[in-house]
Structures are given as C-alpha cells and as structure tokens.
Write an enzyme that holds these catalytic residues in place. Sequence first.
Site, PDB file in Angstrom:
ATOM      1  N   SER A   1     -11.352 -30.472  -7.596  1.00  0.00           N
ATOM      2  CA  SER A   1     -10.827 -29.687  -6.463  1.00  0.00           C
ATOM      3  C   SER A   1     -11.970 -29.000  -5.744  1.00  0.00           C
ATOM      4  O   SER A   1     -12.985 -28.653  -6.376  1.00  0.00           O
ATOM      5  CB  SER A   1      -9.850 -28.625  -6.985  1.00  0.00           C
ATOM      6  OG  SER A   1      -9.485 -27.736  -5.947  1.00  0.00           O
TER       7      SER A   1
ATOM      8  N   TYR B   1      -8.756 -21.208 -12.990  1.00  0.00           N
ATOM      9  CA  TYR B   1      -8.555 -22.508 -12.341  1.00  0.00           C
ATOM     10  C   TYR B   1      -9.876 -22.973 -11.731  1.00  0.00           C
ATOM     11  O   TYR B   1     -10.278 -24.133 -11.896  1.00  0.00           O
ATOM     12  CB  TYR B   1      -7.459 -22.409 -11.273  1.00  0.00           C
ATOM     13  CG  TYR B   1      -7.163 -23.737 -10.595  1.00  0.00           C
ATOM     14  CD1 TYR B   1      -6.409 -24.714 -11.239  1.00  0.00           C
ATOM     15  CD2 TYR B   1      -7.640 -24.014  -9.311  1.00  0.00           C
ATOM     16  CE1 TYR B   1      -6.150 -25.939 -10.631  1.00  0.00           C
ATOM     17  CE2 TYR B   1      -7.378 -25.233  -8.692  1.00  0.00           C
ATOM     18  CZ  TYR B   1      -6.627 -26.191  -9.352  1.00  0.00           C
ATOM     19  OH  TYR B   1      -6.381 -27.411  -8.749  1.00  0.00           O
TER      20      TYR B   1
HETATM   21  N1  LIG Z   1      -1.989 -29.418  -4.650  1.00  0.00           N
HETATM   22  C1  LIG Z   1      -3.202 -29.045  -4.256  1.00  0.00           C
HETATM   23  O1  LIG Z   1      -3.361 -28.329  -3.236  1.00  0.00           O
HETATM   24  C2  LIG Z   1      -4.424 -29.503  -5.018  1.00  0.00           C
HETATM   25  C3  LIG Z   1      -5.679 -29.311  -4.429  1.00  0.00           C
HETATM   26  C4  LIG Z   1      -6.811 -29.759  -5.104  1.00  0.00           C
HETATM   27  C5  LIG Z   1      -6.683 -30.380  -6.337  1.00  0.00           C
HETATM   28  N2  LIG Z   1      -5.426 -30.524  -6.892  1.00  0.00           N
HETATM   29  C6  LIG Z   1      -5.358 -31.203  -8.196  1.00  0.00           C
HETATM   30  O2  LIG Z   1      -4.618 -32.395  -8.026  1.00  0.00           O
HETATM   31  C7  LIG Z   1      -4.031 -32.777  -9.288  1.00  0.00           C
HETATM   32  C8  LIG Z   1      -2.566 -33.094  -9.079  1.00  0.00           C
HETATM   33  O3  LIG Z   1      -1.884 -31.896  -8.735  1.00  0.00           O
HETATM   34  P1  LIG Z   1      -0.616 -31.903  -7.764  1.00  0.00           P
HETATM   35  O4  LIG Z   1      -0.950 -31.080  -6.591  1.00  0.00           O
HETATM   36  O5  LIG Z   1      -0.133 -33.284  -7.580  1.00  0.00           O
HETATM   37  O6  LIG Z   1       0.405 -31.029  -8.642  1.00  0.00           O
HETATM   38  P2  LIG Z   1       1.812 -31.358  -9.329  1.00  0.00           P
HETATM   39  O7  LIG Z   1       2.735 -32.018  -8.373  1.00  0.00           O
HETATM   40  O8  LIG Z   1       2.200 -30.065  -9.951  1.00  0.00           O
HETATM   41  O9  LIG Z   1       1.443 -32.430 -10.461  1.00  0.00           O
HETATM   42  C9  LIG Z   1       0.841 -32.067 -11.656  1.00  0.00           C
HETATM   43  C10 LIG Z   1       0.995 -33.223 -12.627  1.00  0.00           C
HETATM   44  O10 LIG Z   1       0.324 -32.838 -13.849  1.00  0.00           O
HETATM   45  C11 LIG Z   1       1.207 -33.097 -14.912  1.00  0.00           C
HETATM   46  N3  LIG Z   1       0.992 -32.176 -16.032  1.00  0.00           N
HETATM   47  C12 LIG Z   1       0.897 -30.835 -15.998  1.00  0.00           C
HETATM   48  N4  LIG Z   1       0.804 -30.339 -17.237  1.00  0.00           N
HETATM   49  C13 LIG Z   1       0.831 -31.417 -18.076  1.00  0.00           C
HETATM   50  C14 LIG Z   1       0.807 -31.558 -19.489  1.00  0.00           C
HETATM   51  N5  LIG Z   1       0.713 -30.494 -20.307  1.00  0.00           N
HETATM   52  N6  LIG Z   1       0.866 -32.812 -20.007  1.00  0.00           N
HETATM   53  C15 LIG Z   1       0.972 -33.901 -19.187  1.00  0.00           C
HETATM   54  N7  LIG Z   1       0.991 -33.817 -17.851  1.00  0.00           N
HETATM   55  C16 LIG Z   1       0.945 -32.593 -17.308  1.00  0.00           C
HETATM   56  C17 LIG Z   1       2.608 -32.885 -14.330  1.00  0.00           C
HETATM   57  O11 LIG Z   1       3.564 -33.584 -15.109  1.00  0.00           O
HETATM   58  P3  LIG Z   1       4.665 -32.913 -16.085  1.00  0.00           P
HETATM   59  O12 LIG Z   1       4.933 -31.533 -15.591  1.00  0.00           O
HETATM   60  O13 LIG Z   1       5.826 -33.843 -15.982  1.00  0.00           O
HETATM   61  O14 LIG Z   1       4.034 -32.950 -17.436  1.00  0.00           O
HETATM   62  C18 LIG Z   1       2.444 -33.524 -12.964  1.00  0.00           C
HETATM   63  O15 LIG Z   1       2.652 -34.917 -13.055  1.00  0.00           O
HETATM   64  C19 LIG Z   1      -4.287 -31.604 -10.221  1.00  0.00           C
HETATM   65  O16 LIG Z   1      -5.393 -31.888 -11.045  1.00  0.00           O
HETATM   66  C20 LIG Z   1      -4.611 -30.449  -9.282  1.00  0.00           C
HETATM   67  O17 LIG Z   1      -5.408 -29.472  -9.912  1.00  0.00           O
HETATM   68  C21 LIG Z   1      -4.307 -30.125  -6.261  1.00  0.00           C
END
Ligand SMILES: NC(=O)c1ccc[n+]([C@@H]2O[C@H](COP(=O)([O-])OP(=O)(O)OC[C@H]3O[C@@H](n4cnc5c(N)ncnc54)[C@H](OP(=O)(O)O)[C@@H]3O)[C@@H](O)[C@H]2O)c1
Length: 242
Positions: free
Chosen positions: A137, A150
Amino acid sequence: MKRYERAIVVGASSGLGRAIALHLAQAGSTVVAVARRGDRLRELADSSPGRILPLVHDVTRTEEAARAFADACTMAGGLDLIVYSAGFMPTVGATEFNTEKDLRIFAVNVLGAIAWLNQAAERFQQAGHGAIVGIGSVAGDRGRRGQPAYNASKAALHAYLEALRNRLYARGVSVATFKPGPMRTEMTAHLSLRNAMDPEVAAAKILAKAHVSGEHYLSLSHRFVFAVLRNLPSSVFRRLPV
Ligand SMILES: NC(=O)c1ccc[n+]([C@@H]2O[C@H](COP(=O)([O-])OP(=O)(O)OC[C@H]3O[C@@H](n4cnc5c(N)ncnc54)[C@H](OP(=O)(O)O)[C@@H]3O)[C@@H](O)[C@H]2O)c1
C-alpha cells in the site's frame, strides 16, 4: 496480461482479491480462492464453474499454512502465480493505542504473508519458474498518525518482498510488490474517499504487471507524489494533514 495456467489468490472473498480471481478466471486460469468466508468463496466459485476453486483458511493460523498451500497446489494442478491480497485495516481512534488490534493487523498483513509466500518461494525456487505478487500500500511508505500499525505492517511487507525478489531474481522467479492508493472496497466502506479506484480497475493494472519484478504504484501521479513524500524529512512530514 501474461497467461497463468494455475494461480492462488489469498484474500479472494472480497475487494481486490476477488476482482483479481475473477480476472484470472476470465483469462482461462484455474484459480484457488482462499479466505475465511466460505459462503463468499462458494458464490465466487459458482460464477466461474471449474475455474475458481474455494479453499477456506484463516491466514492467522500460520501453523496451517503449509498444509493449506499444498492443498491449494493440488487443487490447481500445480502453480504459476500466487497473489497475497489478504489484509486487515480496522478503524483506529486518534488517541487509541490498542495492542490486540495492532497484533492482529500484523498477523494478517505480515505473518500470514510470510507463511504463504515462503511456501511459494521454496516451490518456485525449485521449479525455476513462477510469479509472486504481494499487495502492499502507499500507506507503507511513511508512518502516519492515523494508522501506525497498518503503516508499519505494509512497510514490513514491502521489505520482506524486496528481500524475496533479491533472493529469487537469479532463479527465474518474479516478485512484484503493488502499492495501491485508496480503493472502494469493504475495507474502506466507512470512509469518504476522494479519487478512490475501483478494485476491478486495480486488478487489471496489477495483472498486467504481475510478472514484472519490482515495486509498482497503480498510477503515474502516485509514483511522483510518493517519491516526494518518501523523501520529506520527518520534521516536515509530521506537519502535513496526512
Ligand atoms: N481498500 C484500499 O483502499 C486499499 C488501499 C491500499 C492497499 N489495500 C490492500 O489491498 C488488499 C485487499 O484489501 P481490500 O481493499 O480488497 O479489502 P477487503 O475487501 O476487506 O478484502 C480483504 C480480504 O482479506 C481477507 N482476509 C482478511 N483477514 C483474513 C484472514 N484472517 N484469513 C484469510 N483471509 C483474510 C478477507 O477475507 P475473509 O474476511 O473472508 O477472510 C478479504 O478477502 C489488502 O492487503 C489491503 O491492505 C487496500
């Protein structure tokens, strides 16, 4: 986009990981989709019958990662690409210091990544082939007041992936770190974001460069803005409203 016959996406039940799994399946890959919420994974699998295979697993159970990785490779019939997209970013109050919450952030964003990607690194190293993708990120580029753990977790992930890249570059294995900016997903649903990217757009950008070793921002403007922010002295950075 390069074609990958067999892929694993960890964190595929929502947001970016789900979008990446769908893109891969549409391009003809067999994808093992890993996360805790089995209902979401089964729904995803039903949308691409035979192409997306669900595997329920909690990445904080690092002692189970080797078995889950082996199962995923068997289900896919081998492995060409692994994407670690699982992430956790809870809301953190401006004056809150909550160790339990912070350790959970590290368990998902860092320890789970190490447990899964070490397995992939070992397998790819032996095969002399494979692509590793980690979702970092822009938040990992500096320590900001809003999300200390984070930010630190993403910085740790970036450094771990850089080290994997340096180890594996002579073995024919690519290691790509992506640093998305804000995206519209469940993680950020409670925030009012400006200029947030759709996860489908981010997924397409990531898959276009998944085989290119190095660190990648998802927009040209982020590349330049964060080059400046990374190099600002702390005494200046701490006065900015970020
Ligand atoms: N959204 C943003 O603005 C943003 C910006 C920069 C980077 N990111 C990064 O992008 C990536 C994806 O995030 P997103 O925005 O798509 O968020 P999201 O929709 O909340 O997705 C998070 C994913 O991680 C999985 N996860 C969380 N805890 C877990 C666990 N204990 N075991 C297995 N899986 C787990 C969740 O699945 P379950 O809950 O079903 O387990 C879900 O599939 C992350 O690494 C995040 O830090 C996001």
